[in-house]
Design a protein around this motif. Structure first.
Motif, mmCIF file in Angstrom:
data_model
loop_
_atom_site.group_PDB
_atom_site.id
_atom_site.type_symbol
_atom_site.label_atom_id
_atom_site.label_comp_id
_atom_site.label_asym_id
_atom_site.label_seq_id
_atom_site.Cartn_x
_atom_site.Cartn_y
_atom_site.Cartn_z
ATOM 1 N N THR A 93 -7.588 7.415 -3.450
ATOM 2 C CA THR A 93 -6.354 7.444 -4.235
ATOM 3 C C THR A 93 -6.665 7.148 -5.695
ATOM 4 O OG1 THR A 93 -5.341 6.495 -2.286
ATOM 5 C CG2 THR A 93 -3.995 6.592 -4.270
ATOM 6 N N PHE A 94 -7.532 6.149 -5.884
ATOM 7 C CA PHE A 94 -7.900 5.770 -7.249
ATOM 8 C C PHE A 94 -8.477 6.967 -7.989
ATOM 9 C CE2 PHE A 94 -11.110 4.408 -10.254
ATOM 10 C CZ PHE A 94 -10.402 3.516 -11.052
ATOM 11 N N ILE A 128 3.616 13.641 -14.507
ATOM 12 C CA ILE A 128 2.716 14.436 -15.358
ATOM 13 C C ILE A 128 3.356 15.778 -15.694
ATOM 14 C CG2 ILE A 128 0.541 15.711 -15.303
ATOM 15 C CD1 ILE A 128 -0.608 13.263 -13.752
ATOM 16 N N LEU A 179 -3.871 14.908 -17.514
ATOM 17 C CA LEU A 179 -2.715 14.662 -18.389
ATOM 18 C C LEU A 179 -3.182 14.378 -19.807
ATOM 19 C CD1 LEU A 179 0.357 14.008 -18.769
ATOM 20 C CD2 LEU A 179 -0.236 11.640 -18.322
ATOM 21 N N THR A 221 -0.964 10.326 -1.078
ATOM 22 C CA THR A 221 0.035 9.268 -0.965
ATOM 23 C C THR A 221 1.291 9.682 -1.720
ATOM 24 O OG1 THR A 221 -0.732 8.187 -2.955
ATOM 25 C CG2 THR A 221 -1.775 7.513 -0.905
ATOM 26 N N GLY A 253 -2.018 -5.356 3.236
ATOM 27 C CA GLY A 253 -3.044 -5.168 2.209
ATOM 28 C C GLY A 253 -2.458 -4.702 0.896
ATOM 29 N N LEU A 254 -3.299 -4.817 -0.150
ATOM 30 C CA LEU A 254 -2.869 -4.366 -1.471
ATOM 31 C C LEU A 254 -2.811 -2.845 -1.557
ATOM 32 C CD1 LEU A 254 -4.642 -6.584 -4.140
ATOM 33 C CD2 LEU A 254 -2.220 -6.118 -3.955
ATOM 34 N N GLY A 255 -3.596 -2.218 -0.714
ATOM 35 C CA GLY A 255 -3.597 -0.758 -0.732
ATOM 36 C C GLY A 255 -4.640 -0.163 -1.637
ATOM 37 N N LEU A 256 -5.648 -0.964 -2.019
ATOM 38 C CA LEU A 256 -6.735 -0.405 -2.825
ATOM 39 C C LEU A 256 -7.469 0.658 -2.029
ATOM 40 C CD1 LEU A 256 -8.472 -3.297 -4.771
ATOM 41 C CD2 LEU A 256 -7.574 -1.174 -5.687
ATOM 42 N N ASP A 257 -7.663 1.792 -2.663
ATOM 43 C CA ASP A 257 -8.256 2.910 -1.934
ATOM 44 C C ASP A 257 -8.996 3.777 -2.916
ATOM 45 O OD1 ASP A 257 -8.773 4.818 -0.008
ATOM 46 O OD2 ASP A 257 -6.939 5.944 -0.539
ATOM 47 N N ASP A 291 1.846 1.366 -6.988
ATOM 48 C CA ASP A 291 0.615 1.561 -6.213
ATOM 49 C C ASP A 291 -0.519 0.976 -7.030
ATOM 50 O OD1 ASP A 291 -1.617 2.344 -4.916
ATOM 51 O OD2 ASP A 291 -1.183 4.506 -4.960
ATOM 52 N N ILE A 292 -1.197 -0.031 -6.489
ATOM 53 C CA ILE A 292 -2.183 -0.758 -7.299
ATOM 54 C C ILE A 292 -3.277 0.144 -7.864
ATOM 55 C CG2 ILE A 292 -3.684 -1.384 -5.377
ATOM 56 C CD1 ILE A 292 -3.440 -4.225 -7.237
ATOM 57 N N ASN A 293 -3.500 1.278 -7.204
ATOM 58 C CA ASN A 293 -4.553 2.176 -7.702
ATOM 59 C C ASN A 293 -4.221 2.735 -9.087
ATOM 60 O OD1 ASN A 293 -6.358 2.251 -5.366
ATOM 61 N ND2 ASN A 293 -4.520 3.005 -4.359
ATOM 62 N N VAL A 294 -2.923 2.925 -9.344
ATOM 63 C CA VAL A 294 -2.526 3.510 -10.635
ATOM 64 C C VAL A 294 -2.732 2.517 -11.784
ATOM 65 C CG1 VAL A 294 -0.621 4.485 -11.940
ATOM 66 C CG2 VAL A 294 -0.985 5.151 -9.567
ATOM 67 N N ALA A 333 0.838 -1.198 0.000
ATOM 68 C CA ALA A 333 0.000 0.000 0.000
ATOM 69 C C ALA A 333 0.872 1.246 0.000
ATOM 70 C CB ALA A 333 -0.896 -0.001 1.240
ATOM 71 N N THR A 375 2.783 7.963 -3.932
ATOM 72 C CA THR A 375 2.652 7.616 -5.352
ATOM 73 C C THR A 375 1.925 8.719 -6.119
ATOM 74 O OG1 THR A 375 0.689 6.396 -4.775
ATOM 75 C CG2 THR A 375 2.711 5.147 -5.027
ATOM 76 N N MET A 376 1.023 9.396 -5.438
ATOM 77 C CA MET A 376 0.324 10.512 -6.085
ATOM 78 C C MET A 376 1.312 11.621 -6.421
ATOM 79 S SD MET A 376 -3.164 10.888 -4.043
ATOM 80 C CE MET A 376 -4.603 11.311 -4.954
ATOM 81 N N GLN A 432 -5.860 9.638 -8.698
ATOM 82 C CA GLN A 432 -5.002 9.274 -9.826
ATOM 83 C C GLN A 432 -5.753 9.386 -11.139
ATOM 84 O OE1 GLN A 432 -1.931 8.857 -9.596
ATOM 85 N NE2 GLN A 432 -1.311 7.785 -7.732
ATOM 86 N N ALA A 458 4.943 5.318 -8.957
ATOM 87 C CA ALA A 458 3.484 5.300 -8.972
ATOM 88 C C ALA A 458 2.950 3.982 -9.510
ATOM 89 C CB ALA A 458 2.945 6.464 -9.802
ATOM 90 N N ALA A 493 3.266 10.587 -9.343
ATOM 91 C CA ALA A 493 2.463 10.668 -10.573
ATOM 92 C C ALA A 493 2.401 12.114 -11.041
ATOM 93 C CB ALA A 493 1.061 10.127 -10.322
ATOM 94 N N TRP A 494 2.256 13.033 -10.079
ATOM 95 C CA TRP A 494 2.191 14.456 -10.478
ATOM 96 C C TRP A 494 3.506 14.901 -11.091
ATOM 97 C CZ3 TRP A 494 -0.284 16.096 -5.181
ATOM 98 C CH2 TRP A 494 -1.637 15.719 -5.208
ATOM 99 N N SER A 548 -5.928 12.961 -12.119
ATOM 100 C CA SER A 548 -4.611 13.392 -12.599
ATOM 101 C C SER A 548 -4.378 12.899 -14.026
ATOM 102 C CB SER A 548 -3.505 12.836 -11.710
ATOM 103 O OG SER A 548 -3.756 13.152 -10.383
#
Lengths: 307, 165
Positions: B9-10, A78, B20, A68, B2-6, A166-169, A57, A70-71, B13, A163, A74-75, B16
């Protein structure tokens, strides 16, 4: 007598460099964690690297903000891309120079790569999403390779982190790719695209035949229809599973690469990690290529006629 | 671990990335596309222009060649004409000279004849006078001079006619 040259340097220089690198490797190997493990002592102080404790995480470097690390990265990626494209397009000239040349090269290579399978019409539509995904993944992966990037700490947490790890990306990119692909598919084939998923027509036709007395043809039609309807359900599943595979391919590769590099640094602090840095640079490019390329491939499959 | 799913944050991103994408499309891809197309057009135009220039040159070359050969032909024709005129003039001059010579010859002949006739006349007259004088002396008698002259003239005339036959 002309001296023999290897890689543009004199042979002697190459031999000296090789010996230095080899010595550094051996010393850091023996003096580092591996040597300490073998001899049973403590690693030499200059080679003492904290053992990595990877965390999947993303960390929050600012306790009060929902941002976070990773954010932030990412910025930065970008902003780098913005800078690159603004520098290239700010004063465009018919005869390109410098950054404009580079960016035009990137764009044109991507355009050729995309228009080859997709054709001109669809290629121009796919390009923005595919190329942006590629550039974003690549920028994230390569910015991470700047030495010391992940070592900056803020409130005990790393301020910056790749980034892509981070699984969200990856998930976000997969969702963008998924939505884009379904949109293009629907745009290309309208309702016929939905029939790929909800194909109940043959089943209905089978029942119709059955009730109008053609018993044998009816049963055949119903059987066929059930199979086609099931194939449609499989298709739906495959589209969602695709998203998951997109996500975990990038996330897994990047996370594994990051952890591998950290472990190598921990084990043999000098020289050897450089090899893994090179590998990471290569894998970053490959993963970016795969993500953009697969988006392109699925997009092509979605808009092309099946017949 | 945990995987960190959030979700936050999602979404962060996602926003962002969409920014872009949007900025790259409007500030990057579109101008580049335009520039590439423009360049392609320019190159195509230049090629076409070069082709046109080449064709124009070829045409001009052919035209010049034609003109040169035409001029040469005309020159030849002029030379031919000039030669003809020269020949004609020469002929004419020759003819004229011949005519003139003929005239001169003719005139000379006429003159000569007249001269001869005159000489003959003179001679005759003198002969007549001499004859009369001789006759006077022979006969010693004065004759009617005019009568005798006529007589002798007649006789001479007869003799001349005889000679001319």
């Amino acid at each position: 007598m002309a001296k023999r040259k290897v890689l543009g340097c004199s042979l002697n220089l190459i031999i000296i460099l090789a010996i230095v690198f080899l010595a550094l490797t051996v010393i850091s190997f023996i003096g580092g964690s591996v040597g300490a493990l073998i001899t049973g002592g403590e690693p030499l102080s200059i080679f003492a690297v904290q053992p990595p404790h990877p965390q999947l995480a993303a960390e929050h470097p600012f306790p009060n903000l929902p941002i976070t690390n990773t954010m932030i990265t990412a910025w930065i990626s970008i902003l780098v891309l913005f800078g690159l494209f603004f520098a290239a397009t700010r004063k465009m000239k018919l005869v390109p120079r410098g950054v404009q040349n580079l960016v035009e090269f990137i764009y044109e290579t991507a355009a050729n790569f995309i228009e080859d399978p997709a054709g001109k019409k669809w290629g121009r539509m796919f390009l923005p999403v595919c190329l942006t995904i590629f550039l974003f993944v690549l920028a994230n992966a390569w910015i991470n390779l700047i030495p010391g990037f992940e070592t900056i700490k803020m409130n005990g947490e790393p301020l910056l982190r790749n980034a892509n790890t981070d699984i969200n990306v990856p998930l976000m990119l997969a969702v963008v790719a998924f939505i884009s692909i379904e949109y293009w598919g629907f745009k290309a084939k309208r309702t016929r695209y939905l029939e790929t998923f909800f194909n109940f027509k043959p089943l209905g036709l089978g029942f119709k035949q059955l009730f109008t007395g053609k018993i044998k043809a009816g049963f055949g039609g119903i059987f066929n229809g059930i199979i086609l309807a099931f194939a449609g359900i499989l298709e739906i599943l495959s589209h969602f599973i695709r998203m998951v595979s997109f996500t975990f391919r990038l996330f897994g590769n990047m996370t594994a690469g990051a952890i591998l590099t950290l472990i190598m640094i921990f084990l043999v602090p000098f020289v050897l990690p450089a090899v893994f840095y090179g590998l990471e640079a290569f894998f970053g490019f490959v993963q970016a290529m795969i993500f953009g390329g697969l988006t392109l491939g699925f997009a092509c499959a979605a808009v092309m006629a099946e017949e | 671990m945990g995987l960190g799913l959030d979700l936050a944050t999602f979404l962060g991103q996602l926003v962002s990335f969409l920014i872009l994408l949007g900025v790259l499309v409007y500030a990057g891809y579109k101008p580049i596309r335009k520039m590439l197309d423009e360049r392609a057009n320019r190159i195509e135009e230049s090629m076409e222009q070069a082709e046109a220039t080449k064709q124009e040159y070829e045409r001009a070359k052919v035209a010049v060649q034609e003109q040169i050969s035409k001029a040469r032909q005309e020159g030849q024709a002029v030379i031919g004409q000039a030669t003809q005129i020269g020949d004609r003039l020469k002929e004419e001059a020759k003819e004229e000279a011949r005519k003139e010579a003929q005239t001169i010859v003719d005139r000379t002949r006429v003159e000569l004849e007249r001269e001869r006739d005159k000489a003959i006349d003179d001679l005759r007259r003198e002969f007549v006078d001499t004859a009369i004088l001789a006759a006077e002396k022979v006969i010693n008698e004065t004759l009617d001079k005019e009568k005798h002259r006529k007589l002798i003239e007649q006789a001479l005339e007869e003799s001349t006619t005889f000679r001319e036959d």
